[in-house]
Design a protein around this motif. Structure first.
Motif, PDB file in Angstrom:
ATOM      1  N   THR A 370     -36.727  33.193 -52.893  1.00 31.40           N
ATOM      2  CA  THR A 370     -36.809  34.591 -53.293  1.00 31.40           C
ATOM      3  C   THR A 370     -36.118  34.764 -54.642  1.00 31.40           C
ATOM      4  O   THR A 370     -35.471  33.839 -55.150  1.00 31.40           O
ATOM      5  N   ALA A 371     -36.224  35.962 -55.202  1.00 29.58           N
ATOM      6  CA  ALA A 371     -35.544  36.240 -56.468  1.00 29.58           C
ATOM      7  C   ALA A 371     -34.026  36.092 -56.304  1.00 29.58           C
ATOM      8  O   ALA A 371     -33.337  35.580 -57.197  1.00 29.58           O
ATOM      9  N   ASP A 372     -33.494  36.516 -55.180  1.00 28.85           N
ATOM     10  CA  ASP A 372     -32.056  36.369 -54.938  1.00 28.85           C
ATOM     11  C   ASP A 372     -31.657  34.900 -54.846  1.00 28.85           C
ATOM     12  O   ASP A 372     -30.596  34.503 -55.341  1.00 28.85           O
ATOM     13  N   ASP A 373     -32.514  34.078 -54.185  1.00 22.21           N
ATOM     14  CA  ASP A 373     -32.232  32.641 -54.111  1.00 22.21           C
ATOM     15  C   ASP A 373     -32.185  32.048 -55.510  1.00 22.21           C
ATOM     16  O   ASP A 373     -31.271  31.283 -55.855  1.00 22.21           O
ATOM     17  N   LEU A 374     -33.179  32.398 -56.336  1.00 22.76           N
ATOM     18  CA  LEU A 374     -33.224  31.873 -57.698  1.00 22.76           C
ATOM     19  C   LEU A 374     -32.003  32.303 -58.480  1.00 22.76           C
ATOM     20  O   LEU A 374     -31.412  31.499 -59.222  1.00 22.76           O
ATOM     21  N   SER A 375     -31.585  33.538 -58.319  1.00 26.03           N
ATOM     22  CA  SER A 375     -30.398  34.020 -59.022  1.00 26.03           C
ATOM     23  C   SER A 375     -29.167  33.200 -58.668  1.00 26.03           C
ATOM     24  O   SER A 375     -28.388  32.811 -59.544  1.00 26.03           O
ATOM     25  N   ARG A 376     -28.992  32.896 -57.353  1.00 25.52           N
ATOM     26  CA  ARG A 376     -27.835  32.101 -56.932  1.00 25.52           C
ATOM     27  C   ARG A 376     -27.908  30.687 -57.494  1.00 25.52           C
ATOM     28  O   ARG A 376     -26.895  30.138 -57.953  1.00 25.52           O
ATOM     29  N   ILE A 377     -29.089  30.092 -57.454  1.00 30.99           N
ATOM     30  CA  ILE A 377     -29.241  28.724 -57.944  1.00 30.99           C
ATOM     31  C   ILE A 377     -28.904  28.641 -59.429  1.00 30.99           C
ATOM     32  O   ILE A 377     -28.181  27.735 -59.878  1.00 30.99           O
ATOM     33  N   LEU A 378     -29.401  29.584 -60.209  1.00 30.83           N
ATOM     34  CA  LEU A 378     -29.130  29.566 -61.654  1.00 30.83           C
ATOM     35  C   LEU A 378     -27.670  29.870 -61.952  1.00 30.83           C
ATOM     36  O   LEU A 378     -27.095  29.321 -62.898  1.00 30.83           O
ATOM     37  N   GLU A 379     -27.048  30.719 -61.132  1.00 34.05           N
ATOM     38  CA  GLU A 379     -25.613  30.990 -61.300  1.00 34.05           C
ATOM     39  C   GLU A 379     -24.808  29.722 -61.072  1.00 34.05           C
ATOM     40  O   GLU A 379     -23.875  29.402 -61.818  1.00 34.05           O
ATOM     41  N   ILE A 380     -25.188  28.963 -60.022  1.00 36.73           N
ATOM     42  CA  ILE A 380     -24.491  27.702 -59.731  1.00 36.73           C
ATOM     43  C   ILE A 380     -24.732  26.698 -60.855  1.00 36.73           C
ATOM     44  O   ILE A 380     -23.809  26.013 -61.306  1.00 36.73           O
ATOM     45  N   ALA A 381     -26.010  26.595 -61.286  1.00 36.86           N
ATOM     46  CA  ALA A 381     -26.350  25.631 -62.334  1.00 36.86           C
ATOM     47  C   ALA A 381     -25.574  25.906 -63.620  1.00 36.86           C
ATOM     48  O   ALA A 381     -25.113  24.979 -64.300  1.00 36.86           O
ATOM     49  N   ALA A 382     -25.406  27.187 -63.954  1.00 42.11           N
ATOM     50  CA  ALA A 382     -24.689  27.536 -65.183  1.00 42.11           C
ATOM     51  C   ALA A 382     -23.203  27.220 -65.094  1.00 42.11           C
ATOM     52  O   ALA A 382     -22.513  27.151 -66.125  1.00 42.11           O
ATOM     53  N   GLY A 383     -22.712  27.006 -63.864  1.00 41.58           N
ATOM     54  CA  GLY A 383     -21.299  26.698 -63.698  1.00 41.58           C
ATOM     55  C   GLY A 383     -21.007  25.229 -63.522  1.00 41.58           C
ATOM     56  O   GLY A 383     -19.855  24.847 -63.274  1.00 41.58           O
ATOM     57  N   ASN A 384     -22.017  24.377 -63.660  1.00 38.02           N
ATOM     58  CA  ASN A 384     -21.825  22.945 -63.429  1.00 38.02           C
ATOM     59  C   ASN A 384     -22.289  22.178 -64.665  1.00 38.02           C
ATOM     60  O   ASN A 384     -23.472  22.138 -64.986  1.00 38.02           O
TER      61      ASN A 384
END
Length: 431
Positions: A370-384
């Motif tokens: 979902t859009a919320d799932d994508l948002s979480r994934i990109l938030e995590i990716a930007a922090g790693n």
């Protein structure tokens, strides 16, 4: 109790239905002896029609039965005709497998009551005539319809042989709804209780058999799951019997076939004894991750609880294997239970290749996002840093961007991610 009209509607043969109509008319007129006579005629007529049809198809037992009947008719041999009628139920059970032991017993009771109705038989010591009541007629009608009249002219053995052939053919249904329709129309709705049980046992055995390749075993597993949706009690009883007989004799490969087969059913873990459970737990901790990915394909979809948790515990190993080998991942079905664990793994600062492996697995279930799932994934990716500074991980992010392009709101999340990454790079000192 079901009404007689409901039972009548289930009769397959139009000729048998006419005899059932006579039985119902007699029942309505309180002529219960006549009703039982007509009902037995419906049973014998139905069996003879089935025998003749299968004889035309070359079924050896049916050919022999039809020949005996035709010989007796041609010679007007009443003794032979009576002998043929008396042996009909045995032929149907033992050689043609139209009926099982339970149906045989129920129809034998109908036959015995028919004999009492048709002859000047007396019971008891007071010369009391046999006088069946309406409840007995309804019980015989239900037994005749459920055990025989509602089913087509398919022998149990032939039906099972046909299924074994069809499960290996390209035409075997892939979509779950089509698979359920196929099973209902071809087997479950038309087969006797004995056929249904025997077919379910064959399906369960197929999931455990080393004689079949993984693709066929997976089809059998899907079939078992579809049967559980359609007839849960029958399927569970059949599966529990197979498990009870076999679980203590499985080697490690047999246990993995159990995990990748019947463990997709919700009751299986409860049906296993402590020894089998303990061995499965240890095996899933120790077995090769390549086997879990390639040979048994356990990550898509996951087995039922608690085996799903044992498989998810190996997800980090799967991500490492996928990342190191730069492997493609093709799951049977995207598995939503993987996502929370994959998000946690994506946050771990391990290696570039590990991050790429995690994203590869996320892409394998991308159609569920979902859009919320994508948002979480990109938030995590930007922090790693192992993600956004990795060529391999960014290749997988490019794939993720493509597969989520049509997701409502995805463009906003990607612009936010791009802006954050640009800011991160701009904030780093020049070298």
């Amino acid at each position: 109790m079901r009404g007689v009209d409901v039972l009548r509607a289930r009769v397959v043969s139009s000729r048998s239905q006419r005899y059932v109509d006579e039985a119902i008319a007699a029942y309505g007129a309180a002529a219960y002896r006549s009703a039982i006579l007509s009902l037995w005629i419906a049973v014998t007529s139905d069996l003879i029609d089935k025998i003749r049809l299968l004889a035309e198809q070359g079924e050896p037992a049916a050919v022999a039965g039809a020949r005996d009947l035709d010989t007796a008719i041609a010679s007007a041999d009443k003794v032979a005709l009576q002998r043929f009628e008396n042996g009909l139920l045995d032929l149907a059970r033992d050689r043609l497998h139209f009926i099982g032991a339970r149906e045989y017993d129920e129809l034998s009771r109908l036959k015995a009551d028919r004999n009492l109705c048709a002859h000047p038989a007396y019971v008891g010591g007071d010369d009391e005539l046999f006088s069946p009541g309406p409840e007995l007629v309804r019980a015989h009608l239900a037994a005749a319809v459920d055990g025989l009249l509602a089913h087509g002219p398919v022998t149990g053995r032939k039906a099972i042989d046909r299924f074994v052939r069809e499960i290996a053919e390209p035409s075997f249904p892939r979509a779950e709804d089509k698979l359920r329709e196929y099973l209902k129309d071809s087997y479950l709705d038309r087969g006797s209780a004995t056929l249904r049980t025997n077919l379910m046992k064959v399906v369960c055995k197929t999931t455990l058999s080393a004689d079949y390749e993984a693709a066929i075993r997976w089809r059998a597993t899907r079939t078992a799951m579809a049967m559980f949706d359609l007839a849960p009690t029958e399927l569970e009883n059949a599966a529990r019997q197979i498990l009870n007989d076999r679980q203590d004799h499985l080697d490690d490969q047999g246990l993995m076939r159990l995990v990748s087969g019947l463990c997709y059913l919700p009751f299986t873990w409860d049906a296993l004894r402590a020894g089998a459970r303990n061995r499965i737990e240890q095996l899933l901790r120790e077995t090769s991750i390549v086997g879990m990915l390639d040979t048994y394909e356990l990550f898509g979809p996951l087995p039922a609880a608690p085996v799903d948790g044992l498989v998810i515990d190996r997800l980090a190993d799967a991500a490492t294997e996928v990342g190191n080998r730069r492997r493609a991942v093709d799951l049977h079905r995207p598995e939503p239970r993987l996502l929370p664990k994959l998000e946690k793994l994506l946050a771990e600062q391990r290696t570039y290749m590990f991050a790429a492996g995690v994203l590869t697995l996320i892409n394998a279930i991308s159609e569920l996002l979902t859009a919320d799932d994508l948002s979480r994934i990109l938030e995590i990716a930007a922090g790693n840093t192992q993600v956004y500074t990795s060529v391999l991980a960014n290749q997988q992010l490019t794939v993720l961007r493509e597969v989520t392009a049509g997701l409502p709101g995805a463009d906003v999340h990607w612009r936010t991610y791009d802006a954050r990454i640009e800011a991160l790079f701009q904030s780093q000192p020049a070298t």
